[in-house]
Structure formats: structure tokens, C-alpha cells
Design an enzyme around this catalytic site. Structure first.
Site, PDB file in Angstrom:
ATOM      1  N   ALA A   1       2.080   4.432  -7.729  1.00 20.92           N
ATOM      2  CA  ALA A   1       1.349   5.405  -8.543  1.00 20.92           C
ATOM      3  C   ALA A   1       0.333   4.722  -9.457  1.00 20.92           C
ATOM      4  CB  ALA A   1       2.314   6.270  -9.358  1.00 20.92           C
TER       5      ALA A   1
ATOM      6  N   PHE B   1       0.810  -1.227   0.000  1.00 24.41           N
ATOM      7  CA  PHE B   1       0.000   0.000   0.000  1.00 24.41           C
ATOM      8  C   PHE B   1       0.840   1.273   0.000  1.00 24.41           C
ATOM      9  CE2 PHE B   1      -2.021  -3.312   2.720  1.00 24.41           C
ATOM     10  CZ  PHE B   1      -2.911  -3.777   1.760  1.00 24.41           C
TER      11      PHE B   1
ATOM     12  N   ARG C   1       1.436  16.052  -5.093  1.00 21.42           N
ATOM     13  CA  ARG C   1       0.246  15.329  -5.570  1.00 21.42           C
ATOM     14  C   ARG C   1      -1.007  15.783  -4.835  1.00 21.42           C
ATOM     15  NH1 ARG C   1      -1.510  10.872  -8.848  1.00 21.42           N
ATOM     16  NH2 ARG C   1       0.551  10.577  -9.726  1.00 21.42           N
TER      17      ARG C   1
ATOM     18  N   GLU D   1      -4.990   3.088  -6.980  1.00 22.65           N
ATOM     19  CA  GLU D   1      -5.255   4.125  -5.982  1.00 22.65           C
ATOM     20  C   GLU D   1      -6.627   4.790  -6.065  1.00 22.65           C
ATOM     21  OE1 GLU D   1      -1.504   5.775  -7.369  1.00 22.65           O
ATOM     22  OE2 GLU D   1      -1.063   6.316  -5.312  1.00 22.65           O
TER      23      GLU D   1
END
Lengths: 771, 491
Positions: A523, A240, A322, A725
Site C-alpha cells: 500500500a 510488486f 480500492r 504505487e
């Protein structure tokens, strides 16, 4: 119920697009899929455990290791002074493997003990006494702000004139939101096994998302060329993001001991140590100002995002970036000033976690939208619709990327219609009118998530494909398997390219000796990058085969086709295996590498302008909750999701990612709360105090749909989209539904709910409204 | 010391084993690495295996399958039982039905929690004939999964039972009678003592079956550690790295495993597990069921005993507040002396009780409710399942006709021991049915308690939510139903 192929909507003969089981599923259920700690230990394996700092900040006065060395089972104790190249780190080498002179967070490793068993190493480590002169720690974001403790300059992203626009707006709101962090709690804790081979060489089995980085750091620490170290990762028991940087320290320490002793060295962190030593999702505090019109259309917005980064850089710059890239979520912001601050604190260095800052940025804007709706007494979904990005105009992000693939309007509409959003809103209003103590809440929230590493150079991948004489295929690529189903997806690509059954393709452990210089599997990019690289490798082999067939059978190139386990040669055909055998005899190269780098992307990190993302993934979720206003307890009763994965490579795997990501996001926003005491000691160091969602938290009505007949408009692998994600952020709707229910206590008055929305926090939020 | 293991024909005979060794350590050292360590604290369930135990139902010997957290169980407690792990349920390439359902439903992602889920499902499969969501959640309440969001595992559980009748064709269903016989055989002469020497340190392990032997042994070796389900002691071994020199397992003491019931009371042996006591407790006190469901997790309830829960003297404990409100008493035995102590007088201070050295809890007696008495329990925690309470509140109301005569209220999580709230009881008795009952309760609670701020809750939340729980109790009594959201609710 489990879905049949028909229900998945897949009926083609292609292997790609089919709901195939995870490649290890049978091994998983038999308990015979080995993780690091299950690998049969080579003879003489020794074990490492760590002694940790029990204060958050201080100077090391002395380290007493005598008691520990007295134990017969102890081989040696490693301290910082014994390590020549002490510092490692993902971007900067600013993290000592073991604390030297000073400790910078509670749980920082100070010494490593080598003993004959895991238990004995732990016992010996517990006997080490570290005398520390305590210094005042900086723990919280407000403390860091006050002392101006930042890792770096703020990151600023601006578009238009936010301040001017807000001052001209009819309506304005200002506010704050604090957003908690999240412990990864991968079920398999950090682990490594280092095996000396010959000379200075080592093979390292590491539970890492980033074998190349582990290889490079181990080589750096041992002062060896990178070719001396091979890192192998077959699978992880969850990661994760927590094993993107988090796996390096334990691997380096094992490698140091292995080099010194020439013995196999293993270490795995006990859960408590894992939770103390490794970084988590960044917690954020957000300050915002927004100006908007009567419809709730945002005219100007200012957001300051303060992230708790911990004591070192790790990936914090990229993570905070991000967050800024996603502080618009799916909304057009004509005038925006977005600023990210990197707070340096005496806590473990926060790191990558599914979403990588995106979730925090997205929660910030969704909270603002909800507040706007409450302020104007409008339905929040209507406000969302008024602000959605459009297709031809109003489609430029604050960082200058034009959104060319927007489907959020129709996707949200499709979901709102099928899940009866409007009717349920009326029912809930009615229910809330008639009930004093129990309140219901409803929210629809969208997700738009940018796909690509925002560091351009990371967007490359390699693969290696062998076809053996019997027609069986061996596949290797740079991606790692952490449970997300990457291996089966890429295997499907390969099987599809050769037109053979999936069973023909063997997936193999990721190894730095097979594909070099790989990027972390992160990503959400795993199948996009590695799928393409594997396809390239297949194409190169197929080209060899086609040239051979053209010569051998005197046919045209376009007459050679691979499907149904046959090679079709004009009017004739031959079983694939037989054809391969023939090709071998005729000296055709039956293996190849493959390579891919993502096109079109560019980003100027000084101007904060460009096209950092190849494309976007979209989704939307409607959540309904019921809240007991007397206790703050609530229950998520109903969830409807519609999610975009382009043309799915494997709907069963994608469905699993959506459902699992959603529940993990729900944990982040609801029951999972990290607690530190005032001195900076982390108190939540186990599952008894840190509460992940358990089975009963799965909503009873849980309707998850992959958007049908949808394909990526960019040339991705079989027109699919990344899925790792984005679904996590669908859970923001749960938090919004709670916020919505709370406001109904006082006729829709805005409220100051923070994340995570623990029962206690909900309780006090309601109390504040009632004051 | 003998136990059956998976599909091995011969029992495992352990002659040399440290009594402090956990089942998980034994498994993994012997290369049975299918069973994983996730937390070593009984919280995550990655280490779940199943124990087959002989039971007698309607005069017939059968095997009961119970999930267990192997990370906090002692290997010697396996004596006379059948240990079944994830590696031992398929036959060659033929998967056990629960395994194939997990594959079909995509129930695994990273796979690390999967062996634990498979084994909890295995126990469910062999104990139940029909299934619903409630039963699935109950059976899997001790298994954490970080990847799947649980839905695919729930799907798998339903799938298993869809086909259960037709392909009831697994090793354990096919060999029922042989397995019963094997278990009977290895139970024939139970060894009651075991000793082990390592590094000149002798470790003794006693497993008496007779309560008099237990009393004598404990009286003689007063520093010995009593263990039954081991769900708490196990943590001292795996988390605090303790090693005990003398362990006395009371799991086989017949008298402490029995339950007596008459019209006015129930008496439960101290070594009865929560799971075994469930039916009886719920029959007499239906209000306890929502609490029992949330008492730890299924594998813990399978082994944790009521006596252990009380003797442990946790400030929370969940069941002690309920039992205090019900005016339970304990029978304590030391040597030949037996004395009775009211549970409310049993706890002295943090982790301290009136138990003397060499003394043990033999049984717990709970008087049944009589006419005019009613009972309610509330639990507040961060998560509904498998969580330690921030507050646990038990209320017994005694009515005289329509009027409230007396309130007995006990709380856990509010002080260093579970205890009665005497000021609150007076307030509730006096101001029951008044509009401002919550406010008054809050003031009284502040006199009764000075709770801690800790990871589970703040002091202020504990006080205020407790006050509101009084109000909630009242609202439910006057039919303004405020549901318990931990229970399944209809939309």
C-alpha cells in the site's frame, strides 16, 4: 543523464532529502547481494519441487507417486492427506497448501517432492501422475456472471442519486470496458529456505513482503505457537504485491518438510511453475452509464466493476474496494453508484499488485472521460479540467472523505504548460489531417491515489534502533526491502535524527524476532509507517541522551543538538561517537523500540463512509504515440511526468519509483497479455509469450519531474509522501493516447479499445471504426 | 577441457562434468551465485555473463567479448574461452567502470537483474568506443528489468562512455596482452572428445574441428544431438528436463565457420552466428537489418547460428522466410555425400525437414539481388525487441523496367512451416498498384494459409495484417512512406 545533487534541487546539509544510492547498490553491481537461492546452503539441504494440476477443474481420482519414489535421489512425496492443518490464506483460510479431493485451477499444486537437488526434485515431480475427473470450469468473467459464481456479496458505494441524475442529463453514454490482468514477473521467483534449529523451532528465510504473515501461517500449519518460528527477509528480487500473499505456500511446504526431516529445506519455483501457481493482478470488466452537460461535466455515473478473483478470497475484497475508492480518480462525481463484484473462477487466486485495484478503477473512469470528450468533440484535457475536484466545494469523494490536500488543478496545469500540451494538440491534428496511414495521439491523465491501508489496523509499524559504544547504529524495522529503496530511506531518517553520516547506520534484515506483528510492506506505506516508527525510536534514545547531557554538563535541554556528526552541548560540542561512549559509561540506555500508528483515519465498511486515507498523492502525465493503422503497431514517442512526492526523502529513489512504476503500468496496458485457452489452461507461462516492456520500449523523450517545493500538509515523515504505487497509474495516459490516435482515423468517433492495447487489438479497433 | 575464469591466474580444468550441464548450473553449484536464474530460458538475461574469445583482426590476435545467456549454454562449450561473470570484473574494492556507472545512475533497484545488465554493459564497454541510444538498446535487448523502467540503466550506459578514455583502467584493459597469450595457450591442443559416466550412463561429447571428422562421427552415431550456440537445445535441458547421451558441438568446425562471397552470392557456414554474419548480410541485403535487430536478443544473436535456426524448423524462425524469398539453398552433408536443397523445399511439416539421420547442414548459399530485384521484410510481434513473430513476411519483387514481373513471398507464423504464399504471389504480380490490393491479397492468403489462433495472434489478425503488409510494401514503393515503427523515428 544522471542527475547531480544540484539538479535534484537538494542542497541542504540534512541526510534526509538527499539523493542517496540504494543501500545495496554496490552489492547489486558486484553480484554479492544474496537472495534466498544464494544463501550458502547448510549441510544436508534438501530441495522441494511441485507437481501441478494440468486441468482447471476436476475431482482427483488418484495420485501416482511410485515412479517418482523409485528415484534414488528422492526422499519423500508430500500430499494433502499428510498435512493436518492444510488450509492457509491471508484473510480466510480457504487455500489448501496442496489440492485435496478437487482441483480448482490449472497449475494448482497437488504434490510436493523432496529430493537431493533442485533439478532432481523437478524431475521427480514431473513423474507424478495425477488422474483427474474433469469438471466444467468457469474461467472468464462472463462465465462467472452467467453462473452467478461470486465469492461474496457485491460491494456498493453510492452518493446522491446517480440514476435520476443521468436520466435528467442532456448527454448520456453507456459502454463496457474490459481490462486485462498482469503477471508480476518479479525477476526472483518465489523462494524459501527453512532451517530447523532446536526443538520444534525453525528459522525461515523467505522472499516475502509479509514476514509476519508467513510466520503466523507456518505456525498455524505446524500447530506451533508463533514464537517458535522466526522469519527473516533481507531482500527480495522484486515483489510488486506478488509476495504479499504469494510467498506463504512455498514457505509452509518447506517448513513442513523441515519439521518432518529435521533437515534444511529449500525451494524456489521455476518460472513456469511460478506463473502457473501464483495469482496476478485482477482482470476487470466494467459496465458504465454516465450523464453529463455540454461541457462534459459529469452529473451522474453508474459503474459496475466485475473482478476476476480466482478460486479463493486472497485479498480480493480489499482490492475490489480500492478499485471503487479510485473509480473517481481526480474527478468530482456528484451522483455516483459504484458496485464491485467478486467473480469466483477456476483460475489462480488473483492477488495484490502495485496499485491494488486502484489502477483498474482509475482506467475505468479515464476511459469514460475520454469517451465523453469524443462524444462532445471536445479536447479530453478540457473535459478533465471541468471535472477535477475543487478545493472548497466539489471536494467530497463518493465515500464521504473530504479532499483537503487537492493540488491536481495546478499540477496538471503546470505540466500542460511546460510540456506544451495545447500546441502539440494542434500539431497533431494537423499531422493527422495530412496522413492517412500513420496517426498520432496525445493524452494527459491525472492521478490521485489514496494513501493508507484501507483496513485501519494495518496502519501501524514498529522499529528497533541500537546505538553501539563506538557510535555506530543498527537499524531494524518491520518493513521489507524489495528494491523500492525503503531501507535507505529509513536509514536516512535515523542518520538525520542523530545528525550523523548515513554510513553510520547499518540496515538489517527484517525479522519477526525483532519487530513482531508487522503489516505487509504494501500500500505504498513502507516509508510512511516505518520511517515514523524509526524516528520514534531515535527520539526515545535521544531523550535519554539529552537528559544525560543536561545532568552531565549542566545545560538546558534545548541546548543539546545533534548535527554534523557532533553533539552540540551549549557552547561546546563533542563528536557523536565520543559522546555515546561517555553516555554508555554513565549507564544511559542506548537502544529503543519505536512505534507509529497513522492518525485521523477511520472507515465504516458497512456504510462505505469515512476517511480511509490519511492523504492523497498526485501526479499527471502526458503521453504521445504514433500508430500504424495498417498493422496496429504503435510506438510511445514522448512522455512528460510531473509527480507529487511531498517533500522527497530521497529524490533519486523517488525518481526511480516514478520511472519504474510508469513503465510497469505501460506494460500492463500495452504488451503484457495473459492468455488462457477455453479449458482454462494458462498459455502465457514464460517471458517468451508474456511480454514485459523491454529496453527499447522506454520512450526516447522521457521527462520526469518531481513537483518542486512541495510538502505534505499532513504530519508524515519529514512531510514526504508515499511513492510506490501512484506512478504506475501515470501510464494510463499511454493507453488514452492510443485511444485518441485510433479515433482520429474516423474524425474523432468513439472507439471500443480494451486493455491491454496489443497491436492486434488496436488493429481490430481501427477496423471496426472503418466498417 | 580448459577455460579461463574471471581473474583466476590458472585456467579451470574440468575433468568430471556432465556434458548436459549448463554454465549457470556449474557457476551456482560452485558458489558463484552472482549470476542469477530468472527464467532458465534465455528470455530475461538475469544469467548474462560474458565470453572472451580469440579473434583475428588485421592479422592481430585480439579478444572479442560477447554476452551470453549462461542458463542455456553448455559448460563444455567454454573450452578455450574466457568466462567472465559479475564477480570477476572489479578489483578488490575498485569497481569496474560499468559497475560504478550503474551505482551512480541508480541503475539497480531490487538488484536481481543487475548482474546481467552489468555484464551486457561490460561487453558493450570492451567492444565499443562510442555509443548512442541505438547501440545501448541493441546491447541490452536481452535483459529484462521489472523495477527501473530502464531509463536509469540507459543513463548509466551513457555515463560509462563519458569517462571511458580517461579511466580506461580496469583489469581487462590493463591485461590485454597477457589475456590473449593465456587464451592462445589453452587453445593449443584442443581436445576433441570428452566422455563422462554417471549412474552407469555414458555421455559423450565431441567437439571436432574438421568437417570430415564431423561427417564421420555423425554418420556413425546418428542419434547424436548436434549443438552449436545451444540457444534452442538448452531449453530442452532446462525446460523439458532432457538429458542427452551424445552431444556433438560443431562450434569449432573451421569449414562451417567460414563465409565466402563473390559478385553473385554469399555462402555462410552453418555454424556462423547471426552476430558474425550481420555485417556481411546487411552489406548485401540492407533490408535485413531491421529484422536482424529484432531477431531474438543480443546474447542469443551472439551464439545462435544460421544453420541451427534452419535445422530447428520452427514454424516462425524469422530468418527462414527471408532466406526462402531470397531463394537460398542449403548444402547438406551425410557421410561423404553432399547434396543441395532449396530452402523452400527443406521444411516438410511441423519441426520436420528433409534432413536424414546422420546428415547435417554445412552451409547456406544466398544469391545476391540483381538489377530489377528488390527486397522487403516485415515482422509483426507483440513487442518490438526479443519476441517471436506472429507474422514474418519477406517479399522479393522482380521488375522488368517499371512493370512487376514476379513476386516471391514467404511467410513465417502462418503455417506449420515457413513457406511461400503461391496464390498471394500470383495476385500481387497481377494486381500490383491496384487500389484494392489489400483486399485481394487477403483472399489469396486465405487460400494459401489456414493460420492458428495462439498466444501470439489470432488467425484473422495474421491474415489481415499480412494483407496490409502487402499494401504497406506498395505504399513505400510509390513513395508514400509508411515508416517501420520498430525503427527509431524522428518526432
Amino acid at each position: 543523464m544522471t542527475k547531480t545533487d544540484k539538479e535534484w534541487g537538494t542542497d541542504s546539509n540534512r541526510v534526509v532529502g538527499q539523493a542517496m544510492a540504494h543501500d545495496s547498490s554496490i552489492l547489486h553491481v558486484k553480484g554479492s547481494a544474496p537472495y534466498i537461492d544464494d544463501i550458502v546452503e547448510p549441510k544436508g539441504t534438501m530441495h522441494v519441487a511441485f507437481a501441478l494440476s494440468d486441468v482447471a477443474h476436476g475431482n482427483i481420482k488418484s495420485i501416482e507417486i511410485k515412479e517418482s519414489l523409485k528415484m534414488d535421489c528422492v526422499h519423500s512425496v508430500l500430499l494433502a492427506e499428510d498435512i493436518k492443518n492444510l488450509n492457509i490464506g491471508a484473510i480466510r483460510h480457504d487455500e489448501p497448501l496442496l489440492a485435496k479431493d478437487e482441483v480448482l485451477f490449472h497449475g494448482q499444486a497437488v504434490a510436493a517432492v523432496l529430493a537431493d537437488s533442485h533439478e532432481n526434485a523437478r524431475k521427480a515431480a514431473s513423474l507424478i501422475r495425477v488422474n483427474i475427473e474433469e469438471l466444467e470450469p468457469l474461467i472468464t468473467i462472463p462465465q462467472a456472471k452467467l453462473k452467478e459464481s461470486f465469492l461474496d456479496e457485491p460491494i456498493k458505494m453510492t452518493k446522491g442519486d446517480a440514476e435520476g441524475a443521468i436520466s435528467k442529463s442532456v448527454h448520456k453514454i453507456t459502454g463496457k470496458l474490459s481490462i486485462g490482468g498482469q503477471e508480476h514477473y518479479y525477476l526472483e521467483s518465489q523462494a524459501a529456505l527453512a532451517i530447523p534449529t532446536e526443538g520444534d523451532e525453525l528459522v525461515l528465510h523467505s522472499s516475502t513482503q509479509n514476514p509476519s504473515e508467513v510466520q503466523h501461517l507456518v505456525a498455524h500449519v505446524l500447530d506451533l505457537p508463533q514464537h517458535s518460528i522466526e522469519v527473516v527477509t533481507r531482500r527480495m528480487g522484486g515483489a510488486f504485491g506478488g509476495k504479499e500473499c504469494g510467498a506463504s505456500q512455498i514457505a509452509c511446504i518447506c517448513a513442513i518438510f523441515a519439521q518432518k526431516t529435521k533437515l534444511p529445506i529449500k525451494s524456489r519455483l521455476p518460472r513456469r511453475e511460478d506463473m502457473l501457481m501464483t495469482g496476478k493482478r485482477h482482470d476487470f470488466e466494467v459496465e458504465y452509464k454516465a450523464g453529463f452537460d455540454d461541457e462534459g461535466c459529469i452529473e451522474g455515473i453508474e459503474m459496475e466493476l466485475y473482478a476476476r478473483c480466482g478460486y479463493s478470497y486472497d485479498l480480493s475484497v480489499a482490492i475490489v474496494s480500492r478499485a471503487l475508492f479510485h473509480a473517481d480518480n481526480a474527478y468530482y462525481l456528484p451522483n455516483a453508484s459504484l458496485v464491485g463484484h467478486l467473480c469466483k473462477t477456476n483460475t489462480a487466486s488473483n492477488t495484490a499488485f502495485r496499485g491494488f485495484g486502484g489502477p483498474q478503477g482509475m482506467l475505468a473512469i479515464e476511459n469514460i472521460i475520454e469517451e465523453i470528450a469524443l462524444h462532445l468533440n471536445l479536447d479530453a484535457y478540457d473535459v478533465r479540467k471541468s471535472n477535477f475536484y475543487q478545493k472548497e466545494a466539489n471536494n467530497e469523494t463518493p465515500y464521504g472523505q473530504l479532499i483537503e490536500d487537492n493540488i491536481i488543478n495546478e499540477l496538471a496545469h503546470e505540466l500542460a504548460t511546460s510540456a506544451r500540451y495545447k500546441e502539440r494538440r494542434l500539431d497533431i491534428d494537423e499531422f493527422n489531417k495530412n496522413n492517412t496511414y500513420i496517426k498520432k495521439g496525445l493524452a494527459l491523465s491525472p492521478v490521485k491515489f489514496g494513501i493508507s491501508f484501507t483496513k485501519k489496523f494495518l496502519n501501524q509499524a514498529g522499529a528497533l534502533v541500537h546505538v553501539y559504544k563506538d557510535g555506530s547504529i543498527y537499524l531494524n524495522h518491520g518493513g521489507t526491502e524489495m528494491g523500492q529503496g525503503l531501507f535507505v530511506k529509513v536509514a536516512q531518517v535515523v542518520a538525520n535524527e542523530f545528525g550523523v553520516e548515513l554510513g553510520k547506520v547499518k540496515v538489517s534484515a527484517t525479522s519477526t524476532a525483532k519487530v513482531p506483528n508487522t503489516s505487509a510492506t504494501a500500500a505504498s506505506s513502507g516509508s510512511d509507517l516505518n520511517g515514523m516508527a524509526a524516528k520514534d525510536a531515535c527520539n526515545r534514545i535521544k531523550n535519554n541522551l539529552i537528559s544525560f547531557a543536561v545532568k552531565q554538563f549542566n545545560i538546558k535541554q534545548e541546548d543539546v543538538k545533534f548535527y554534523d556528526s557532533q553533539v552540540h552541548l551549549g557552547a561546546n560540542q563533542m563528536p557523536f561517537d565520543e559522546f555515546i561512549g561517555l553516555a554508555y559509561i554513565n549507564r544511559v540506555e542506548l537502544f529503543s523500540n519505536g512505534y507509529y500508528s497513522t492518525p485521523k483515519i477511520h472507515y465504516d465498511s458497512n456504510k462505505r463512509r469515512g476517511r480511509p486515507f490519511y492523504y492523497y498523492s498526485y501526479g499527471a502525465c502526458i503521453s504521445e504515440v504514433v500508430v500504424d493503422t495498417l498493422t496496429g503497431e504503435y510506438k510511445l514517442t514522448s512522455v512528460d511526468i510531473l509527480h507529487d512526492v511531498g517533500a522527497s526523502l530521497n529524490p533519486a529513489i523517488d525518481y526511480g519509483q516514478i520511472v519504474g512504476g510508469f513503465v510497469q503500468g505501460m506494460g500492463w496496458l500495452c504488451s503484457e497479455e495473459l492468455v488462457w485457452d477455453d479449458s482454462g489452461k494458462l498459455l502465457t507461462t514464460g517471458a517468451s509469450t508474456y511480454k514485459l516492456p523491454s529496453i527499447g520500449d522506454t520512450p526516447k523523450h522521457f521527462n520526469v519531474k518531481i513537483k518542486p517545493n512541495n510538502s505534505n500538509h499532513e504530519e508524515t515523515i519529514y512531510k514526504s509522501k508515499a511513492v510506490g504505487e501512484p506512478p504506475l497509474m501515470l501510464a494510463i495516459s499511454v493507453w488514452l493516447a492510443i485511444k485518441n490516435a485510433i479515433s482520429s482515423v474516423k474524425d474523432g468517433k468513439p472507439n471500443d479499445l480494451v486493455a491491454p492495447a496489443s497491436f492486434e487489438r488496436v488493429f481490430f479497433c481501427i477496423n471496426n471504426l472503418n466498417k | 577441457m580448459r577455460f579461463l575464469f574471471n581473474q583466476h591466474k590458472e585456467p579451470i580444468d574440468l575433468a568430471e562434468v556432465n556434458p548436459n550441464m549448463t554454465v549457470l548450473q556449474w557457476l551456482r553449484r560452485n558458489k558463484h551465485t552472482g549470476t542469477k536464474e530468472g527464467c532458465a530460458a534465455g528470455d530475461c538475461g538475469a544469467c548474462t555473463a560474458v565470453i572472451g574469445e580469440l579473434a583475428t583482426i588485421k592479422g592481430k590476435k585480439v579478444i572479442e567479448y560477447k554476452s551470453i545467456n549462461t542458463c542455456i549454454s553448455l559448460v563444455l562449450n567454454l573450452n578455450g574461452k574466457h568466462l567472465i561473470t559479475v564477480e570477476g570484473i572489479s578489483e578488490g574494492n575498485r569497481l569496474h567502470p560499468v559497475q560504478s556507472a550503474m551505482v551512480r545512475a541508480n541503475g539497480s533497484q531490487c538488484g536481481f537483474c543487475t548482474p546481467g545488465f552489468v555484464m551486457s554493459l561490460f561487453a558493450l564497454y570492451h567492444n565499443e568506443n562510442e555509443i548512442d541510444l541505438d547501440k545501448i538498446n541493441e546491447a541490452l535487448s536481452g535483459n529484462l528489468c521489472r523495477c527501473t523502467g530502464y531509463q536509469p540503466i540507459i543513463d548509466a550506459a551513457f555515463l560509462i562512455f563519458e569517462t571511458k578514455d580517461s579511466d580506461n583502467n580496469d583489469y581487462f584493459s590493463n591485461n590485454k596482452s597477457q589475456l590473449v597469450q593465456s587464451l592462445v595457450r589453452i587453445n593449443e591442443d584442443e581436445p576433441e572428445q570428452f566422455s563422462y559416466t554417471s549412474n552407469d550412463k555414458k555421455v559423450t561429447y565431441d567437439a571436432p574441428t574438421d568437417v570430415n571428422v564431423l561427417a564421420k562421427t555423425l554418420y556413425k552415431y546418428q542419434d547424436a544431438k548436434i549443438v552449436s550456440g545451444c540457444t534452442d537445445l538448452g531449453l530442452e535441458i532446462t525446460q523439458q528436463l532432457q538429458q542427452f547421451g551424445h552431444i556433438i558441438n560443431v562450434q569449432n568446425v573451421h569449414e562451417m565457420k567460414s563465409i565466402h562471397e563473390n559478385d553473385s552470392l554469399i555462402e555462410i557456414g552453418a555454424a556462423v552466428s547471426y552476430h558474425s554474419a550481420w555485417t556481411l548480410l546487411v552489406r548485401s541485403f540492407p533490408e535485413l537489418e531491421p529484422l536482424l535487430k529484432r531477431f531474438a536478443s543480443r546474447p542469443i544473436r551472439n551464439w545462435a547460428t544460421i544453420g541451427g535456426n534452419i535445422a530447428n524448423a520452427s514454424p516462425i524462425g524469422d530468418m527462414p522466410p527471408a532466406l526462402i524469398a531470397l531463394n537460398a539453398t542449403l548444402k547438406l552433408r551425410r557421410g561423404d555425400n553432399v547434396r543441395e536443397v532449396r530452402l523452400q523445399d527443406f521444411f516438410i511439416s511441423y519441426k520436420k525437414t528433409v534432413l536424414l539421420k546422420g546428415e547435417f547442414i554445412k552451409s547456406i548459399t544466398i544469391p545476391k539481388l540483381v538489377k530489377g530485384e528488390s527486397f522487403t521484410v516485415h515482422k509483426i510481434s507483440r513487442r518490438y525487441e526479443d519476441d517471436i513473430s506472429a507474422v514474418c513476411m519477406a517479399i522479393k519483387l522482380v521488375n522488368d523496367g517499371p512493370n512487376l514481373k514476379e513476386a516471391v513471398i514467404a511467410l513465417g507464423g502462418m503455417a506449420e512451416i515457413p513457406k511461400r504464399a503461391t496464390m498471394l504471389e500470383k495476385t500481387v504480380t497481377k494486381y500490383w498498384n491496384k487500389r484494392d490490393i489489400a483486399k485481394r491479397s487477403y483472399e489469396s492468403l486465405k487460400e494459401d494459409f489456414c493460420p492458428l489462433d495462439d498466444v501470439r495472434a489470432s488467425s484473422e489478425y495474421r491474415l489481415q495484417v499480412s494483407a496490409n503488409l502487402i499494401k504497406k510494401t506498395l505504399l513505400n514503393r510509390i513513395n508514400k512512406k509508411v515508416p517501420n515503427l520498430a525503427e527509431p523515428i524522428e518526432n
